[in-house]
Every structure is written in structure tokens, then in C-alpha cells.
Design a protein around this motif. Structure first.
Motif, mmCIF file in Angstrom:
data_model
loop_
_atom_site.group_PDB
_atom_site.id
_atom_site.type_symbol
_atom_site.label_atom_id
_atom_site.label_comp_id
_atom_site.label_asym_id
_atom_site.label_seq_id
_atom_site.Cartn_x
_atom_site.Cartn_y
_atom_site.Cartn_z
ATOM 1 N N VAL A 1 0.734 -0.931 0.258
ATOM 2 C CA VAL A 1 -0.065 0.002 -0.135
ATOM 3 C C VAL A 1 1.239 1.410 -0.201
ATOM 4 N N LEU A 2 0.649 2.288 -1.269
ATOM 5 C CA LEU A 2 1.391 2.940 -1.208
ATOM 6 C C LEU A 2 1.140 4.555 -0.590
ATOM 7 N N VAL A 3 1.860 4.895 0.500
ATOM 8 C CA VAL A 3 1.279 5.744 1.217
ATOM 9 C C VAL A 3 1.820 7.156 1.188
ATOM 10 N N PRO A 4 1.018 8.553 0.548
ATOM 11 C CA PRO A 4 1.988 9.739 0.625
ATOM 12 C C PRO A 4 2.418 10.121 1.146
ATOM 13 N N SER A 5 3.337 10.895 1.504
ATOM 14 C CA SER A 5 4.232 11.296 3.190
ATOM 15 C C SER A 5 4.367 12.719 2.864
ATOM 16 N N CYS A 6 3.812 13.650 1.809
ATOM 17 C CA CYS A 6 3.095 15.264 1.591
ATOM 18 C C CYS A 6 2.907 16.117 2.228
ATOM 19 N N GLN B 1 16.898 17.035 -0.977
ATOM 20 C CA GLN B 1 16.371 16.255 0.283
ATOM 21 C C GLN B 1 14.846 16.556 -0.218
ATOM 22 N N ASP B 2 14.552 15.235 0.939
ATOM 23 C CA ASP B 2 13.252 15.354 0.788
ATOM 24 C C ASP B 2 12.788 15.523 2.388
ATOM 25 N N GLN B 3 12.230 16.792 2.714
ATOM 26 C CA GLN B 3 12.206 17.085 4.483
ATOM 27 C C GLN B 3 10.754 16.055 4.859
ATOM 28 N N ASP B 4 9.354 16.237 3.483
ATOM 29 C CA ASP B 4 8.639 16.039 3.031
ATOM 30 C C ASP B 4 8.195 14.293 4.834
ATOM 31 N N ARG B 5 8.912 14.249 3.526
ATOM 32 C CA ARG B 5 9.486 11.939 3.479
ATOM 33 C C ARG B 5 10.086 11.658 5.184
ATOM 34 N N ASP B 6 11.018 13.166 5.520
ATOM 35 C CA ASP B 6 11.469 12.304 6.839
ATOM 36 C C ASP B 6 10.490 13.034 8.185
ATOM 37 N N ARG B 7 9.965 14.042 7.723
ATOM 38 C CA ARG B 7 8.801 14.078 8.601
ATOM 39 C C ARG B 7 6.939 13.232 9.194
ATOM 40 N N PHE B 8 7.594 12.204 8.099
ATOM 41 C CA PHE B 8 6.617 11.358 8.191
ATOM 42 C C PHE B 8 6.898 9.985 8.132
ATOM 43 N N ASP B 9 8.430 9.721 8.062
ATOM 44 C CA ASP B 9 8.647 8.375 8.484
ATOM 45 C C ASP B 9 9.441 8.479 9.476
ATOM 46 N N LEU B 10 9.051 9.692 9.867
ATOM 47 C CA LEU B 10 10.535 9.499 11.563
ATOM 48 C C LEU B 10 9.574 8.770 12.194
ATOM 49 N N PRO B 11 8.613 9.475 13.148
ATOM 50 C CA PRO B 11 7.152 9.562 13.461
ATOM 51 C C PRO B 11 6.436 7.961 13.283
ATOM 52 N N LEU B 12 6.773 8.051 11.920
ATOM 53 C CA LEU B 12 5.537 6.460 11.528
ATOM 54 C C LEU B 12 7.462 5.376 12.196
ATOM 55 N N ILE B 13 8.217 5.136 12.250
ATOM 56 C CA ILE B 13 8.769 4.553 12.158
ATOM 57 C C ILE B 13 8.339 4.194 14.133
ATOM 58 N N HIS B 14 8.544 5.423 15.465
ATOM 59 C CA HIS B 14 8.566 5.135 15.949
ATOM 60 C C HIS B 14 6.654 4.441 16.760
ATOM 61 N N ALA B 15 5.957 4.940 15.426
ATOM 62 C CA ALA B 15 4.429 4.317 16.021
ATOM 63 C C ALA B 15 4.498 3.115 15.541
ATOM 64 N N ALA B 16 5.338 2.397 14.541
ATOM 65 C CA ALA B 16 5.019 0.841 14.722
ATOM 66 C C ALA B 16 5.691 -0.107 15.784
#
Length: 265
Positions: free
Chosen positions: A49-54, A95-110
Motif C-alpha cells: 500500500v503506497l502512502v503519500p508522505s507529503c 532532500q525530502d523533508q516531507d518524507r523525513d517528517r512522515f517516516d520518523l514518527p511512522l517508525i516510532h509508532a510502528a
């Protein structure tokens, strides 16, 4: 060839794959390369499932409510070094700061939910940064380090060819999975792990000592990060098949547990 006909859960596990930013002809795209999806479908036997990080991280919990695993891929962009306390030494790189701001909290939650986690290249670096680690921004400027970057003038096949070996830490589950003490890998990155984040442990090193694989031994769920690209022509690489199959099995186990809990109510 897919081995997914041998897998028979009530449904395939759902694996979230955050996308990244790409600009084309004046338009902003969210993208995911097919090469990353193919082994997830054909060897992990999961549904991507492809998730937009933007659009920010507000909907992370809703995305996670449908997930049986998390798969973070590589990308052409670098992580914002401000996130690990450094100035930007590579301003020429995107850089892709949107991906940074999405993936880092995603990691913690997962991690908090016990979801299996498989992370590749940039994804492995994200995991390290999310847990308080930092990166070498210019591996190629460090004396005695290998040249880990691809040759941009070469063909894609040459760029993804095996170029150095990694030594697997003996006695680890990863050594058992790979059934080897040393394997040859491709290498397409200019940055790499400097200091490991909290709870992370190395599983393999390059010949120059760079950490090439890691995991979270104190978490119960499957966790694996690799710096190379096992997704590239995975069907022809037994080590890649073993990694994706193990991740898929972990996601199926997670799904089976979820269905069992639902059936109790």
C-alpha cells in the motif's frame, strides 16, 4: 518466479510503503520505484500500500490501522542533517523533508505497535536517525573508506552489480538466515551510519568497517535494515529472497495474530 501460491492466509498481509517526492516538468510527484515493490509481491507475498508522505503525519495512525508490516525503501534524496544535529555538508544533493517528517514518527509508532520492519538504504538511515543516531554525510571524503557510490556514467546493470563484500556478525539470526559468513553486495550510497541509534545493533559490516546491516534485538518483532539494495533483481539472488521471505513470514504471523484477536470478540 513467485512462491506465493504456497502461502494461504485468509488475506495477504498489507505492507505500508511511504513514497517520496520527485519533481517532473514543473509538477510535484509522489513516487515509488517498481523494483522495490516486485520482491514484496513475489517473494514476501504481501500486498503493498503506497502512502503519500507529503501531507504530514496526522493520518499515521489510520494508515497503521490497516498495516501488517512497514517497508522503507531507498531514494535519491538525503535525510535533513539538522535532524541529527549536523550542518548540511552536501547542499548539492536533494532532500525530502516531507518524507523525513512522515517516516520518523511512522517508525516510532510502528515499533510501539510491534509491526515487522524492513528498511533499505535511506530507510535504514531513517531508522538510525529516528532512534537518535547520526550519519557520515560524505563517506567518500573519509580516508580508507571504500567508494560506496555508484558510477553515474555506467549502465543501470553495472551500477547495481556486486562491488564489495559484507561480513555478517557470527552467531546472529541474520547469519543463520543468510547461511553465510560473508556475502557480496551492490553499493549505491554516499552516506552511511556513523553512530548507532538507541537499541540498534549491527548485523554486518563492509570491508572498511561501515555498518551494512542492523536490527533491534530488544524488540520482539522482525526488524532488519540493510544499506545495500536486495530488491534489485531479487529473484536471481538467494540472499535477497531469504530476506524478503523472512519479512513476509513475519507479516503473516502478525496478520494471523490480529485475526485471532478479532475472532475472540
Amino acid at each position: 518466479m513467485s512462491n506465493c501460491t504456497t502461502k494461504s492466509p485468509l488475506r495477504k498481509p498489507v505492507v505500508l510503503m511511504p513514497m517520496g517526492a520527485q519533481e517532473r516538468a514543473g509538477h510535484d510527484y509522489q513516487v515509488m520505484t517498481k523494483k522495490y515493490m516486485r520482491p514484496l509481491v513475489e517473494h514476501a507475498c504481501c500486498t503493498p500500500v503506497l502512502v503519500p508522505s507529503c501531507f504530514g503525519s496526522d493520518d499515521i495512525e489510520q494508515y497503521l490501522s490497516m498495516a501488517d508490516g512497514i517497508y522503507l525503501t531507498g531514494a535519491g534524496s538525503n535525510i535533513d542533517p539538522a535532524l541529527y544535529g549536523q550542518d548540511n555538508l552536501t547542499p548539492e544533493k536533494t532532500q525530502d523533508q516531507d518524507r523525513d517528517r512522515f517516516d520518523l514518527p511512522l517508525i516510532h509508532a510502528a515499533l510501539g505497535l510491534g509491526l515487522p520492519l524492513f528498511v533499505i538504504c535511506r530507510g535504514m538511515q531513517e531508522l538510525n536517525v529516528a532512534l537518535g543516531g547520526d550519519l557520515h554525510q560524505k563517506l567518500y571524503a573519509i580516508p580508507d573508506m571504500l567508494e560506496h557510490r555508484e558510477d553515474y556514467g555506467a549502465s543501470v546493470e553495472q551500477q547495481y552489480a556486486d562491488v564489495h563484500k559484507v561480513k555478517i556478525v557470527p552467531g546472529t539470526w541474520f547469519a543463520g538466515l543468510m547461511q553465510a559468513t560473508e556475502i557480496s553486495v551492490n553499493s549505491l550510497h554516499g552516506q552511511g551510519i556513523k553512530t548507532l541509534g538507541c537499541g540498534l545493533e549491527a548485523l554486518a559490516h563492509a570491508e572498511d568497517g561501515l555498518i551494512e546491516a542492523l536490527h533491534l534485538p530488544h524488540y520482539k518483532q522482525f526488524s532488519l535494515g540493510v544499506q545495500w539494495h536486495p530488491e534489485w533483481q531479487a529473484a536471481h539472488n538467494p540472499y535477497s529472497i531469504r530476506m524478503f521471505s523472512a519479512f513476509g513470514d513475519a507479516c503473516r504471523q502478525r496478520l494471523a495474530g490480529s485475526l485471532q484477536r478479532q475472532n475472540k470478540f
